[in-house]
Design a protein around this motif. Structure first.
Motif, PDB file in Angstrom:
ATOM      1  N   TRP A 153       0.805  -1.697   0.078  1.00 22.37           N
ATOM      2  CA  TRP A 153       0.067   0.429   0.031  1.00 22.37           C
ATOM      3  C   TRP A 153       0.558   1.272   0.254  1.00 22.37           C
ATOM      4  CZ3 TRP A 153       1.262   2.410   5.316  1.00 22.37           C
ATOM      5  CH2 TRP A 153       1.890   1.738   5.765  1.00 22.37           C
ATOM      6  N   THR A 154       0.159   2.024  -0.070  1.00 27.89           N
ATOM      7  CA  THR A 154       0.953   3.998  -0.746  1.00 27.89           C
ATOM      8  C   THR A 154       0.903   4.863   0.697  1.00 27.89           C
ATOM      9  OG1 THR A 154      -1.307   5.256  -1.394  1.00 27.89           O
ATOM     10  CG2 THR A 154       1.162   3.245  -2.958  1.00 27.89           C
ATOM     11  N   SER A 157      -3.015   6.344  -0.719  1.00 33.26           N
ATOM     12  CA  SER A 157      -3.947   5.212  -0.225  1.00 33.26           C
ATOM     13  C   SER A 157      -4.097   4.921   0.957  1.00 33.26           C
ATOM     14  CB  SER A 157      -3.478   4.508  -1.015  1.00 33.26           C
ATOM     15  OG  SER A 157      -3.612   2.909   0.579  1.00 33.26           O
ATOM     16  N   LEU A 158      -3.190   5.333   2.268  1.00 38.07           N
ATOM     17  CA  LEU A 158      -3.526   5.047   3.558  1.00 38.07           C
ATOM     18  C   LEU A 158      -4.362   5.470   3.717  1.00 38.07           C
ATOM     19  CD1 LEU A 158      -3.959   3.543   5.945  1.00 38.07           C
ATOM     20  CD2 LEU A 158      -1.497   4.372   7.084  1.00 38.07           C
ATOM     21  N   LEU A 160      -5.752   8.587   2.246  1.00 36.59           N
ATOM     22  CA  LEU A 160      -7.933   8.371   2.094  1.00 36.59           C
ATOM     23  C   LEU A 160      -8.500   7.223   2.124  1.00 36.59           C
ATOM     24  CD1 LEU A 160      -6.606   9.229  -1.730  1.00 36.59           C
ATOM     25  CD2 LEU A 160      -8.326  10.628  -0.316  1.00 36.59           C
ATOM     26  N   HIS A 161      -7.630   6.868   3.587  1.00 42.40           N
ATOM     27  CA  HIS A 161      -8.460   5.540   4.376  1.00 42.40           C
ATOM     28  C   HIS A 161      -8.417   5.938   5.309  1.00 42.40           C
ATOM     29  CE1 HIS A 161      -9.601   1.747   5.782  1.00 42.40           C
ATOM     30  NE2 HIS A 161      -8.647   1.549   6.136  1.00 42.40           N
ATOM     31  N   GLN A 163      -9.127   9.009   6.223  1.00 39.84           N
ATOM     32  CA  GLN A 163     -10.574   9.832   6.028  1.00 39.84           C
ATOM     33  C   GLN A 163     -12.143   9.118   5.630  1.00 39.84           C
ATOM     34  OE1 GLN A 163     -10.035  13.142   6.302  1.00 39.84           O
ATOM     35  NE2 GLN A 163      -8.132  12.036   6.716  1.00 39.84           N
ATOM     36  N   ALA A 164     -11.732   8.098   4.479  1.00 40.54           N
ATOM     37  CA  ALA A 164     -12.855   7.324   4.740  1.00 40.54           C
ATOM     38  C   ALA A 164     -13.453   6.954   6.026  1.00 40.54           C
ATOM     39  CB  ALA A 164     -11.945   6.177   3.663  1.00 40.54           C
ATOM     40  N   LEU A 189      -9.344   1.483  13.374  1.00 41.92           N
ATOM     41  CA  LEU A 189      -8.362   2.559  12.135  1.00 41.92           C
ATOM     42  C   LEU A 189      -7.337   2.933  12.750  1.00 41.92           C
ATOM     43  CD1 LEU A 189      -7.633   3.971  10.216  1.00 41.92           C
ATOM     44  CD2 LEU A 189      -8.661   6.372  10.968  1.00 41.92           C
ATOM     45  N   TYR A 192      -5.474  -0.449  13.742  1.00 36.50           N
ATOM     46  CA  TYR A 192      -5.265  -1.105  12.262  1.00 36.50           C
ATOM     47  C   TYR A 192      -4.252  -0.663  11.316  1.00 36.50           C
ATOM     48  CZ  TYR A 192      -4.825  -1.483   6.640  1.00 36.50           C
ATOM     49  OH  TYR A 192      -4.180  -1.727   5.482  1.00 36.50           O
ATOM     50  N   LEU A 196      -0.284  -2.443  11.425  1.00 40.25           N
ATOM     51  CA  LEU A 196       0.563  -1.819   9.646  1.00 40.25           C
ATOM     52  C   LEU A 196       1.907  -2.050   9.940  1.00 40.25           C
ATOM     53  CD1 LEU A 196      -1.520  -0.099   7.201  1.00 40.25           C
ATOM     54  CD2 LEU A 196      -1.390  -2.716   7.705  1.00 40.25           C
TER      55      LEU A 196
ATOM     56  N   HIS B 161     -17.689  -0.874  11.644  1.00 38.33           N
ATOM     57  CA  HIS B 161     -16.959  -0.574  10.846  1.00 38.33           C
ATOM     58  C   HIS B 161     -16.638  -1.279   9.017  1.00 38.33           C
ATOM     59  CE1 HIS B 161     -13.023   1.110  10.776  1.00 38.33           C
ATOM     60  NE2 HIS B 161     -12.521  -0.261  10.599  1.00 38.33           N
ATOM     61  N   GLY B 168     -17.523   5.741   3.935  1.00 38.67           N
ATOM     62  CA  GLY B 168     -17.155   7.112   3.349  1.00 38.67           C
ATOM     63  C   GLY B 168     -16.190   6.653   2.257  1.00 38.67           C
ATOM     64  N   ALA B 169     -15.793   4.894   1.611  1.00 44.22           N
ATOM     65  CA  ALA B 169     -15.057   4.737   0.098  1.00 44.22           C
ATOM     66  C   ALA B 169     -15.987   6.013  -0.573  1.00 44.22           C
ATOM     67  CB  ALA B 169     -14.970   2.950   0.646  1.00 44.22           C
ATOM     68  N   LEU B 172     -15.392   9.196  -0.708  1.00 47.63           N
ATOM     69  CA  LEU B 172     -14.669   9.707  -1.334  1.00 47.63           C
ATOM     70  C   LEU B 172     -14.748   9.145  -3.222  1.00 47.63           C
ATOM     71  CD1 LEU B 172     -11.468   7.963   0.583  1.00 47.63           C
ATOM     72  CD2 LEU B 172     -12.970  10.148   0.696  1.00 47.63           C
ATOM     73  N   SER B 185      -9.222   1.734  -0.873  1.00 45.55           N
ATOM     74  CA  SER B 185     -10.000   1.639   0.523  1.00 45.55           C
ATOM     75  C   SER B 185     -10.700   0.387   1.459  1.00 45.55           C
ATOM     76  CB  SER B 185     -11.093   2.562   1.281  1.00 45.55           C
ATOM     77  OG  SER B 185     -10.779   3.591   2.658  1.00 45.55           O
ATOM     78  N   HIS B 188      -7.390  -2.370   2.082  1.00 40.98           N
ATOM     79  CA  HIS B 188      -7.562  -1.843   3.180  1.00 40.98           C
ATOM     80  C   HIS B 188      -8.429  -2.258   4.875  1.00 40.98           C
ATOM     81  CE1 HIS B 188      -3.421   0.874   3.083  1.00 40.98           C
ATOM     82  NE2 HIS B 188      -4.546   1.981   2.340  1.00 40.98           N
ATOM     83  N   TYR B 192      -6.708  -5.566   7.154  1.00 39.40           N
ATOM     84  CA  TYR B 192      -7.338  -4.526   8.779  1.00 39.40           C
ATOM     85  C   TYR B 192      -7.688  -6.402   9.528  1.00 39.40           C
ATOM     86  CZ  TYR B 192      -8.804  -2.858  12.883  1.00 39.40           C
ATOM     87  OH  TYR B 192      -9.384  -3.376  14.418  1.00 39.40           O
ATOM     88  N   LEU B 195      -5.265  -8.803   9.160  1.00 38.90           N
ATOM     89  CA  LEU B 195      -4.056  -8.856  10.595  1.00 38.90           C
ATOM     90  C   LEU B 195      -4.666  -9.068  12.205  1.00 38.90           C
ATOM     91  CD1 LEU B 195      -2.151  -5.705   9.268  1.00 38.90           C
ATOM     92  CD2 LEU B 195      -1.438  -7.855  10.144  1.00 38.90           C
TER      93      LEU B 195
END
Lengths: 210, 210
Positions: A153-154, A157-158, A160-161, A163-164, A189, A192, A196, B161, B168-169, B172, B185, B188, B192, B195
DNA sequence: GACAACATACCAACTAGTCGGTATGGTACT
DNA sequence: AGTACCATACCGACTAGTTGGTATGTTGTC
């Protein structure tokens, strides 16, 4: 220029934030905004071209005021960039207090109604969300670089996640009239992000502590 | 009783889903719904008491149709409940195709505008989200029980969640006019969940980041 | 005077909801 | 069978109220 903090324009923008966050864009009437701001329609149309112009200005005003608010938050003081990221998440959780319309996001609310019909508003909302996410992304990227991580992942993207999750948490809070459910999602969140980075920081040599 | 699949009432509900998902509740005009459904206003007010009644009926119709859609999805065939949960998430990702208003959620859109002013609509939206989350929760709880997990989080909070992330996705995706950002998202979210369960399956624990 | 910052009065367009009416089909009684 | 009765489904013109926007002031300040 009169006192910018209490000028009619600023009061109109503040009123717009309050009403749009509670009722949404379409259901917000210009007259209600004027009444809340304590000014007349003539004044409104002196400052704004129309309702759409108000919405675009409100999104920018929202970005500016919340941007300054987050910039002054204490989590920036952490040396470790990961601590700043986690501090940001905790801070977002901490401000989930009071009435729903007092902690939810203006642009997240507006973009839902306007993305297909009002491109200018959509762009303003996108700029607000993306600009805020970029600040989070910087700390995430720094934390990744510090640990020489190369995950799938970048940082973007995390960011933005995050924010999502927040936007989605607001929707749940609205549906359930309860901030606690939003806080639970923010907890997930945080969990998570910890997982990570734990994965990389400790290289799976993890101590037992539970 | 005429063919329920193509009755005027059903066509009105289908039209309402399409228009509300694109424009939101407030901006949706009854006449537009009638025109799309190919019926007149007289017919509309024969079937629904008013606009709010339409929205409540649309939320219930949405729950019923999407409920049947998800019930028939292939991920339910997995024996392992965790596979069903991950299959659900993958399925949600897979259906992020086409135009934004074709994959976004009716009730998530509506509740944003109506939570403070239309309690009946808010309740209907809450019922839809909570009902859907409960199905996910069942699989999560089964996966947890199978592994004898006793984490700090609950199956319910994780299920909610997942809904927060999805809602949220969608926001966006609307802001960016791009389904790909929503898919990131959801990735992610999958990561999660993996994990969270890997932590228990592989008997490894995490350091405390605080 | 010129201009910004308001206020008042007003309009044109829109829209949720109403209302009188028609068509159709079922049911019960004779 | 015929007919009187009733309920459901549907139509479309109309209304009452709302709302974004305008036109025309007035006031204060440089």
């Amino acid at each position: 220029m009169p006192d910018a903090m209490h000028s009619s324009k600023t009061r109109l923008l503040d009123a717009a934030l309050t009403i749009i966050r509670a009722r949404g864009y379409s259901a917000t009437r210009i007259e209600d905004v004027c009444e809340t701001a304590g000014v007349t329609k003539g004044s409104f149309f002196h400052h704004f071209k129309g309702k759409e112009d108000l919405a675009v200005a409100a999104a920018k005003y929202w970005s500016d005021t919340t941007g300054a608010f987050f910039d002054s938050a204490p989590y920036h003081r952490h040396e470790d960039p990961l601590e700043r990221v986690l501090g940001y998440v905790e801070f977002r959780k901490a401000i989930l207090t009071g009435k729903v319309q007092e902690f939810t996001c203006l642009v997240g609310t507006m973009v839902q109604e306007t993305y297909d019909t009002h491109p200018a508003i959509r762009d303003a909302c996108d700029a607000s969300i993306s600009g805020h996410a970029a600040k989070v992304e910087a700390d995430i990227a720094a934390a990744m670089k510090q640990r020489k991580m190369q995950p799938r992942w970048t940082a973007k993207s995390l960011a933005l996640h995050t924010q999502a999750v927040l936007q989605g948490a607001f929707i749940l809070a609205k549906a359930k009239k309860d901030a606690a459910i939003a806080a639970d999602s923010v907890d997930h969140l945080r969990c998570y992000i910890e997982l990570l980075f734990a994965e990389y920081s400790e290289k799976r040599n993890l101590p037992d502590h539970r």
